[in-house]
Design a protein around this motif. Structure first.
Motif, PDB file in Angstrom:
ATOM      1  N   UNK A  73       7.211  15.432  12.772  1.00  0.00           N
ATOM      2  CA  UNK A  73       6.299  16.004  13.756  1.00  0.00           C
ATOM      3  C   UNK A  73       4.888  15.466  13.680  1.00  0.00           C
ATOM      4  N   UNK A  74       4.415  15.213  12.473  1.00  0.00           N
ATOM      5  CA  UNK A  74       3.004  14.867  12.249  1.00  0.00           C
ATOM      6  C   UNK A  74       2.780  13.371  12.142  1.00  0.00           C
ATOM      7  N   UNK A  75       3.817  12.633  11.750  1.00  0.00           N
ATOM      8  CA  UNK A  75       3.694  11.184  11.584  1.00  0.00           C
ATOM      9  C   UNK A  75       3.894  10.771  10.142  1.00  0.00           C
ATOM     10  N   UNK A  76       4.487   9.584   9.941  1.00  0.00           N
ATOM     11  CA  UNK A  76       4.747   9.090   8.583  1.00  0.00           C
ATOM     12  C   UNK A  76       3.424   8.821   7.856  1.00  0.00           C
ATOM     13  N   UNK A  77       2.505   8.149   8.530  1.00  0.00           N
ATOM     14  CA  UNK A  77       1.255   7.729   7.900  1.00  0.00           C
ATOM     15  C   UNK A  77       0.406   8.933   7.476  1.00  0.00           C
ATOM     16  N   UNK A  78       0.198   9.876   8.361  1.00  0.00           N
ATOM     17  CA  UNK A  78      -0.617  11.044   8.023  1.00  0.00           C
ATOM     18  C   UNK A  78       0.000  11.840   6.878  1.00  0.00           C
ATOM     19  N   UNK A 116      -6.028   4.921  -4.776  1.00  0.00           N
ATOM     20  CA  UNK A 116      -5.704   3.684  -4.052  1.00  0.00           C
ATOM     21  C   UNK A 116      -4.789   3.966  -2.866  1.00  0.00           C
ATOM     22  N   UNK A 117      -3.821   4.860  -3.042  1.00  0.00           N
ATOM     23  CA  UNK A 117      -2.912   5.213  -1.945  1.00  0.00           C
ATOM     24  C   UNK A 117      -3.674   5.859  -0.795  1.00  0.00           C
ATOM     25  N   UNK A 118      -4.584   6.772  -1.107  1.00  0.00           N
ATOM     26  CA  UNK A 118      -5.335   7.480  -0.066  1.00  0.00           C
ATOM     27  C   UNK A 118      -6.140   6.505   0.789  1.00  0.00           C
ATOM     28  N   UNK A 119      -6.952   5.677   0.148  1.00  0.00           N
ATOM     29  CA  UNK A 119      -7.815   4.775   0.916  1.00  0.00           C
ATOM     30  C   UNK A 119      -7.011   3.649   1.567  1.00  0.00           C
ATOM     31  N   UNK A 159       0.836  -1.203   0.000  1.00  0.00           N
ATOM     32  CA  UNK A 159       0.000   0.000   0.000  1.00  0.00           C
ATOM     33  C   UNK A 159       0.868   1.250   0.000  1.00  0.00           C
ATOM     34  N   UNK A 160       1.866   1.299   0.878  1.00  0.00           N
ATOM     35  CA  UNK A 160       2.711   2.487   0.978  1.00  0.00           C
ATOM     36  C   UNK A 160       3.470   2.748  -0.317  1.00  0.00           C
ATOM     37  N   UNK A 161       3.864   1.684  -1.010  1.00  0.00           N
ATOM     38  CA  UNK A 161       4.668   1.878  -2.216  1.00  0.00           C
ATOM     39  C   UNK A 161       3.847   2.331  -3.422  1.00  0.00           C
ATOM     40  N   UNK A 212      -5.942   2.520   6.295  1.00  0.00           N
ATOM     41  CA  UNK A 212      -6.134   1.230   6.958  1.00  0.00           C
ATOM     42  C   UNK A 212      -4.817   0.624   7.465  1.00  0.00           C
ATOM     43  N   UNK A 213      -3.713   1.336   7.365  1.00  0.00           N
ATOM     44  CA  UNK A 213      -2.437   0.779   7.811  1.00  0.00           C
ATOM     45  C   UNK A 213      -1.967   1.503   9.075  1.00  0.00           C
TER      46      UNK A 213
END
Length: 487
Positions: free
Chosen positions: A90-95, A200-203, A33-35, A207-208
């Motif tokens: 500061x904000x997070x990798x995922x966000x 696809x990346x956004x959704x 998903x991240x890639x 979920x990760x």
């Protein structure tokens, strides 16, 4: 050797081994998903290769404004890399990756519906911010999720997705350009395809989990433990968490952050310069000039415009093949070894392309095919030995407290170098031809070999925490570079 250095290495040696389990599937799904960020990176940088000529005809672009449209994404990427690296700290990798997905979509739509040169440049800058951010944050996110035993192959998947994205762009360009090339606006369809992986990346990222190492850095230990327990065997998750917590506590006591902290510590400054050097050296091979302007190079070599569009798929294919080989090698061969082999091979290819251009003058029927073969060999060498290794090293050489900052600054210089090459490559080819251009790249390749041999440390087979101890004490330059770790 410091006490903390010894403790970190002992902690690594005592980590429970990885065992088969469902956690591996979860880890690989998260990485996939991240890639998609890497896929978008590749598609958005590669699509201009075939879209530029019909775009130029419709929007009335000159040779200079063509360069501006191409380079706008690259300069935007430099800013995105620097800003998003700090933002993710500061904000997070995922966000941050979720935000990048929104920017990918917004930039794509701006370019697709651009009525003029100015709007196109604005859209390309937005895409550039997203590409630069993805090039910084996604590798860090993957490296912080991965067990050290497979960190190279897991973090390297992002670079593989980049070249898959570029290959997809070349194939889409060739199909659309040859089937509907006579219609106005065909380039808009080429650009619009990028909206699909952006969605696809956004959704997918909704979920990760967040990076467990970032969560520990922010004092959210229970959340970090919960994440690790989903992507590790239970006993391994507890041991890794304890190791990360120890390092995070040491960092808080030292209070080393930002520019001031880096400049005040000679070892942190040195590793930052190594990161910058790796990024700049990778770009000065000219790899992205081939990816952006491959059609122009092949036309210069002697192919017709339509044949060049099809022949341009060959470097994209070999890049993907080389990427799979590189992933296999990443956890088996030392990083420095792959870099030295890579810069040697690419430099030889540069010299051979220059010689072929001299020995086979324009009009010789062999000229286009020999140069195409050598360009494919160059791209294959680059992708197999350099691209993935460089991005993996950038994701793992920096201590946790400066990881986003360090890779952001390094990738900023990478993209600035890329941008100037993208802006001036057509002019360089026009001024000195293929011969002079590739001989210049060969000269830079020799300097890159010297840099890797004298300055780049070894990182394979170590946890991020053990590497961090060695970087902050300088031990990585006296130990890691000279020995083959887990060879």
């Amino acid at each position: 050797m410091s006490t903390s250095h010894t403790q970190s290495n002992l902690a690594q040696s005592k980590l429970p081994p990885l065992t088969p389990g469902v956690y591996r599937k979860r880890l690989f799904v998260v990485a996939l998903i991240a890639t998609f960020g890497g896929l978008l990176f590749g598609y958005d940088t590669g699509v201009i290769n075939g879209a530029l000529r019909p775009m130029a005809a419709e929007l009335g672009l000159t040779a200079f404004t063509e360069g501006v449209v191409t380079a706008a994404l690259l300069f935007g990427a430099a800013i995105g890399a620097a800003v998003c690296g700090r933002l993710s700290d500061g904000w997070g990798r995922r966000k941050t990756i979720i935000l990048l997905a929104v920017m990918f979509f917004a930039g794509t739509m701006t370019c697709v519906f651009a009525p003029s040169f100015e709007v196109m440049v604005a859209g390309r800058v937005i895409l550039g911010l997203a590409v630069g951010g993805a090039s910084t944050v996604v590798p860090v996110y993957l490296a912080e999720l991965a067990p050290f035993e497979i960190r190279g192959s897991l973090a390297g998947r992002n670079e593989l997705m980049i070249v898959i994205g570029q290959l997809a762009a070349f194939v889409v360009n060739a199909v659309i350009g040859n089937l509907w090339g006579e219609y106005n606006g065909v380039w808009r369809v080429m650009l619009a395809v990028a909206a699909i992986p952006a969605i696809a990346l956004f959704f997918g990222m909704l979920r990760v989990p967040e990076s467990p190492r970032w969560l520990v850095e922010k004092g959210r230990h229970d959340e970090a433990r919960a994440v690790l327990e989903t992507i590790r065997p239970f006993d391994r998750a507890q041991a890794e968490l304890a190791d990360v917590e120890n390092i995070a506590e040491e960092e808080r006591e030292q209070k080393v952050t930002g520019w001031r902290g880096v400049l005040a510590n000679k070892w942190l400054l040195r590793i930052l310069l190594v990161g910058i050097g790796l990024g700049v050296a990778q770009q000065l091979t000219g790899i992205n000039s081939i990816m952006y302007y491959g059609q122009i190079v092949l036309i210069e070599a002697g192919f017709s415009e339509s044949a060049a569009l099809i022949a341009n798929i060959a470097p994209g294919v070999i890049a993907v093949v080389g990427g799979f080989i590189a992933l296999w090698m990443m956890d088996r061969i030392n990083r420095r070894t792959t870099l030295l082999i890579g810069f040697t091979l690419t430099t030889v290819c540069h010299v051979l392309i220059g010689i072929a251009s001299v020995m086979l003058p324009v009009g010789n029927p062999l000229r286009p095919y020999v140069i195409l073969f050598l360009v494919v060999a160059f791209v294959g060498s680059m992708q197999t030995f350099l691209n993935i290794a460089v991005w993996v090293m950038l994701s793992e050489i920096f201590p946790l407290h400066m990881r986003g900052f360090g890779i952001g600054v390094s990738v900023f210089f990478l993209w600035i170098t890329n941008a100037f090459l993208g802006l001036y490559f057509p002019s360089l080819v026009e001024a000195v031809g293929i011969t002079g251009t590739f001989f210049l790249f060969a000269g830079v390749g020799v300097l890159s070999l010297i840099f890797v041999w004298t300055s780049v440390p070894e990182t394979r087979g170590r946890t991020l925490e053990a590497l961090e101890e060695d970087v902050t004490t300088g031990a990585i330059y006296t130990v890691g570079k000279r020995r083959g770790v887990n060879a």
